[in-house]
Design a protein around this motif. Structure first.
Motif, PDB file in Angstrom:
ATOM      1  N   ALA A 110       5.516  -5.187 -13.017  1.00  0.00           N
ATOM      2  CA  ALA A 110       4.281  -5.892 -13.404  1.00  0.00           C
ATOM      3  C   ALA A 110       3.055  -5.090 -12.972  1.00  0.00           C
ATOM      4  CB  ALA A 110       4.255  -7.286 -12.766  1.00  0.00           C
ATOM      5  N   VAL A 111       3.086  -4.568 -11.759  1.00  0.00           N
ATOM      6  CA  VAL A 111       1.934  -3.794 -11.262  1.00  0.00           C
ATOM      7  C   VAL A 111       1.714  -2.563 -12.137  1.00  0.00           C
ATOM      8  CG1 VAL A 111       1.098  -2.395  -9.314  1.00  0.00           C
ATOM      9  CG2 VAL A 111       2.130  -4.629  -8.898  1.00  0.00           C
ATOM     10  N   ASP A 112       2.815  -1.875 -12.471  1.00  0.00           N
ATOM     11  CA  ASP A 112       2.698  -0.662 -13.295  1.00  0.00           C
ATOM     12  C   ASP A 112       2.249  -0.998 -14.709  1.00  0.00           C
ATOM     13  OD1 ASP A 112       3.364   0.925 -11.205  1.00  0.00           O
ATOM     14  OD2 ASP A 112       5.484   1.108 -11.737  1.00  0.00           O
ATOM     15  N   SER A 113       2.838  -2.041 -15.294  1.00  0.00           N
ATOM     16  CA  SER A 113       2.489  -2.311 -16.698  1.00  0.00           C
ATOM     17  C   SER A 113       1.068  -2.865 -16.824  1.00  0.00           C
ATOM     18  CB  SER A 113       3.515  -3.209 -17.375  1.00  0.00           C
ATOM     19  OG  SER A 113       3.668  -4.373 -16.640  1.00  0.00           O
ATOM     20  N   LEU A 114       0.561  -3.488 -15.791  1.00  0.00           N
ATOM     21  CA  LEU A 114      -0.838  -3.949 -15.820  1.00  0.00           C
ATOM     22  C   LEU A 114      -1.807  -2.803 -15.504  1.00  0.00           C
ATOM     23  CD1 LEU A 114      -0.363  -7.329 -13.888  1.00  0.00           C
ATOM     24  CD2 LEU A 114      -1.207  -7.125 -16.246  1.00  0.00           C
ATOM     25  N   GLY A 115      -1.262  -1.672 -15.056  1.00  0.00           N
ATOM     26  CA  GLY A 115      -2.105  -0.520 -14.707  1.00  0.00           C
ATOM     27  C   GLY A 115      -2.951  -0.777 -13.469  1.00  0.00           C
ATOM     28  N   LEU A 116      -2.428  -1.579 -12.546  1.00  0.00           N
ATOM     29  CA  LEU A 116      -3.207  -1.908 -11.345  1.00  0.00           C
ATOM     30  C   LEU A 116      -3.209  -0.742 -10.355  1.00  0.00           C
ATOM     31  CD1 LEU A 116      -2.168  -5.595 -10.508  1.00  0.00           C
ATOM     32  CD2 LEU A 116      -4.015  -4.758 -11.959  1.00  0.00           C
ATOM     33  N   ALA A 117      -4.328  -0.594  -9.657  1.00  0.00           N
ATOM     34  CA  ALA A 117      -4.416   0.382  -8.570  1.00  0.00           C
ATOM     35  C   ALA A 117      -4.793  -0.396  -7.310  1.00  0.00           C
ATOM     36  CB  ALA A 117      -5.470   1.436  -8.890  1.00  0.00           C
ATOM     37  N   PRO A 118      -3.783  -1.045  -6.694  1.00  0.00           N
ATOM     38  CA  PRO A 118      -4.108  -1.919  -5.552  1.00  0.00           C
ATOM     39  C   PRO A 118      -4.543  -1.120  -4.324  1.00  0.00           C
ATOM     40  CG  PRO A 118      -1.727  -1.719  -5.809  1.00  0.00           C
ATOM     41  CD  PRO A 118      -2.341  -0.977  -6.953  1.00  0.00           C
ATOM     42  N   ASN A 119      -5.349  -1.758  -3.481  1.00  0.00           N
ATOM     43  CA  ASN A 119      -5.635  -1.132  -2.181  1.00  0.00           C
ATOM     44  C   ASN A 119      -5.278  -2.067  -1.019  1.00  0.00           C
ATOM     45  OD1 ASN A 119      -7.758  -2.890  -2.541  1.00  0.00           O
ATOM     46  ND2 ASN A 119      -9.297  -1.516  -1.661  1.00  0.00           N
ATOM     47  N   LEU A 120      -4.668  -3.214  -1.351  1.00  0.00           N
ATOM     48  CA  LEU A 120      -4.251  -4.137  -0.291  1.00  0.00           C
ATOM     49  C   LEU A 120      -2.933  -4.814  -0.672  1.00  0.00           C
ATOM     50  CD1 LEU A 120      -4.715  -5.817   2.299  1.00  0.00           C
ATOM     51  CD2 LEU A 120      -6.200  -7.330   0.967  1.00  0.00           C
ATOM     52  N   LEU A 121      -1.980  -4.772   0.244  1.00  0.00           N
ATOM     53  CA  LEU A 121      -0.712  -5.489   0.074  1.00  0.00           C
ATOM     54  C   LEU A 121      -0.601  -6.513   1.195  1.00  0.00           C
ATOM     55  CD1 LEU A 121       2.217  -5.900  -1.048  1.00  0.00           C
ATOM     56  CD2 LEU A 121       2.934  -4.053   0.501  1.00  0.00           C
ATOM     57  N   ILE A 122      -0.463  -7.777   0.821  1.00  0.00           N
ATOM     58  CA  ILE A 122      -0.247  -8.822   1.838  1.00  0.00           C
ATOM     59  C   ILE A 122       1.190  -9.308   1.710  1.00  0.00           C
ATOM     60  CG2 ILE A 122      -0.990 -11.047   2.759  1.00  0.00           C
ATOM     61  CD1 ILE A 122      -3.771 -10.532   1.807  1.00  0.00           C
ATOM     62  N   ASN A 123       2.024  -8.876   2.652  1.00  0.00           N
ATOM     63  CA  ASN A 123       3.430  -9.290   2.706  1.00  0.00           C
ATOM     64  C   ASN A 123       3.492 -10.623   3.440  1.00  0.00           C
ATOM     65  OD1 ASN A 123       5.089  -7.179   1.509  1.00  0.00           O
ATOM     66  ND2 ASN A 123       4.369  -5.864   3.178  1.00  0.00           N
ATOM     67  N   ASN A 124       3.380 -11.707   2.664  1.00  0.00           N
ATOM     68  CA  ASN A 124       3.284 -13.031   3.272  1.00  0.00           C
ATOM     69  C   ASN A 124       4.528 -13.894   3.023  1.00  0.00           C
ATOM     70  OD1 ASN A 124       1.815 -15.672   4.085  1.00  0.00           O
ATOM     71  ND2 ASN A 124       2.345 -15.993   1.925  1.00  0.00           N
ATOM     72  N   ALA A 125       5.207 -13.697   1.881  1.00  0.00           N
ATOM     73  CA  ALA A 125       6.344 -14.570   1.548  1.00  0.00           C
ATOM     74  C   ALA A 125       7.359 -14.564   2.691  1.00  0.00           C
ATOM     75  CB  ALA A 125       7.016 -14.099   0.263  1.00  0.00           C
ATOM     76  N   GLY A 126       7.797 -15.733   3.064  1.00  0.00           N
ATOM     77  CA  GLY A 126       8.769 -15.811   4.151  1.00  0.00           C
ATOM     78  C   GLY A 126       9.333 -17.214   4.228  1.00  0.00           C
ATOM     79  N   LYS A 127      10.472 -17.351   4.889  1.00  0.00           N
ATOM     80  CA  LYS A 127      11.069 -18.683   5.027  1.00  0.00           C
ATOM     81  C   LYS A 127      11.923 -18.757   6.283  1.00  0.00           C
ATOM     82  CE  LYS A 127      15.066 -17.692   2.110  1.00  0.00           C
ATOM     83  NZ  LYS A 127      15.740 -18.007   0.863  1.00  0.00           N
ATOM     84  N   GLY A 128      12.205 -20.004   6.705  1.00  0.00           N
ATOM     85  CA  GLY A 128      13.025 -20.243   7.887  1.00  0.00           C
ATOM     86  C   GLY A 128      14.232 -21.103   7.538  1.00  0.00           C
TER      87      GLY A 128
END
Ligand SMILES: NC(=O)c1ccc[n+]([C@@H]2O[C@H](COP(=O)([O-])OP(=O)(O)OC[C@H]3O[C@@H](n4cnc5c(N)ncnc54)[C@H](OP(=O)(O)O)[C@@H]3O)[C@@H](O)[C@H]2O)c1
Length: 304
Positions: A110-128
């Motif tokens: 998705a990131v590649d096909s949208l042609g995004l050039a991100p400068n921030l990654l927030i690794n938030n997904a998580g579970k217990g």
């Protein structure tokens, strides 16, 4: 600038307002921080809780937000809220199960096909998974490792070469860890271990990425009112809420504001809230034998 309806406000460029001796020490121990102005961010686990709040607090400053989680309807609802808040913002949604190889590949595609050039990654997904390890479902146990550890490591590895970074404008990786990472926690044994991993990994990665101008910060919340407790509950089991948590519990808005402010100042980690910031260093210096004694005492009392 629009800020969330809270007394805790995150201001891009200035970070969290207020000062204390601890914050002064943290300032001198920090590296160059991340600038949120016109950032392009990928936020995992953005369909609820802290992830949604990260999106809300970034919305006034960002150019582009890509929201990832499994539930597309919930992501679309967050997107609608953000666009109502700031119509000029570009928001993309990516429905993907990040605990799987295919789901992580879908996010990268998705990131590649949208042609995004991100400068921030927030690794938030998580579970217990709350309950006794031996009596639990092994799929639920390992599912935490797949999401909290494998997804975070895989996405960090995949996005490091894609992050737009320079000496003048460093990129950022914000990893959502937990106070639980400082404590061996019976009934959350695997979860706490995954968060120990996240904190340690973040600190080491931060050093490795200095030369690449990528700031890595770990935000380590205490108990926070989100869907976490409900999702960690086993069928017929109990919630994660325990005695004594009220002293540590703070609103999602404050956790996120302090996490973003720490990244903005280039801090290695932050333990949001007065209670959590007091107990976290105690947990770190406490002899392990005393820590185990205290946890055993609590475990016996709760399971009496
Ligand atoms: N709340 C607390 O007390 C607390 C304390 C310390 C640390 N944390 C950490 O904070 C982070 C956010 O949790 P939260 O408290 O905001 O809980 P939450 O409300 O349950 O949010 C979890 C998010 O992760 C997403 N998610 C779950 N499984 C996923 C999967 N397989 N693939 C992709 N996305 C997935 C969920 O979306 P979908 O269901 O739509 O996939 C949701 O958006 C987690 O890393 C958690 O460990 C929470």
């Amino acid at each position: 600038m629009t800020c969330p309806p809270t007394s805790w406000s995150f201001h891009a460029g200035r970070g969290l307002t207020g000062s204390s001796p601890l914050r002064t020490i943290q300032h001198f121990m920090s590296h160059t921080g991340f600038s949120f102005r016109q950032c392009s961010a990928i936020i995992t686990g953005a369909s609820s809780g802290l992830g949604t709040e990260f999106a809300r607090q970034l919305a006034p400053h960002a150019n582009v937000l890509l929201l990832a989680a499994r539930r597309l309807d919930a992501l679309e609802a967050v997107k609608a809220e953000l666009l109502a808040q700031r119509p000029g913002l570009t928001v993309h949604c990516c429905a993907c199960d990040l605990a799987t190889t295919d789901g992580r590949a879908a996010l990268l595609t998705a990131v590649d096909s949208l042609g995004l050039a991100p400068n921030l990654l927030i690794n938030n997904a998580g579970k217990g998974d709350y309950g006794n390890f031996a009596e639990g479902d092994v799929e639920r146990a390992t599912g935490q490792i797949d999401l909290n550890v494998t997804a975070l490591v895989t996405l960090s590895h995949a996005f490091i070469p894609k992050l737009r970074a320079s000496a003048a404008e460093p990129a950022g990786i914000l990893n959502v860890s937990s106070l639980a990472g400082n404590v061996p926690m019976p009934d959350l044994a695997v979860y706490a271990a995954t968060k120990s991993f996240v904190t340690s990994f973040s600190e080491a990665l931060r050093i490795e990425l200095l030369g690449r101008h990528i700031v890595v910060t770990a935000v380590c919340p205490g108990p926070t009112p989100t869907n976490f407790g409900k999702n960690a509950r086993r069928p017929g089991g109990v919630d994660t809420n325990r005695d004594g948590q009220d002293l540590l519990r703070i609103p999602t808005q404050q956790v996120v504001a302090q996490g973003l402010a720490a990244l903005g100042k280039g801090q290695a980690s932050v333990f949001p809230g007065g209670g959590v910031s007091l107990v976290a260093p105690l947990f770190r210096i406490m002899p392990r034998a005393i820590m185990r004694w205290a946890m055993e005492r609590r475990y016996r009392k709760e399971n009496a």
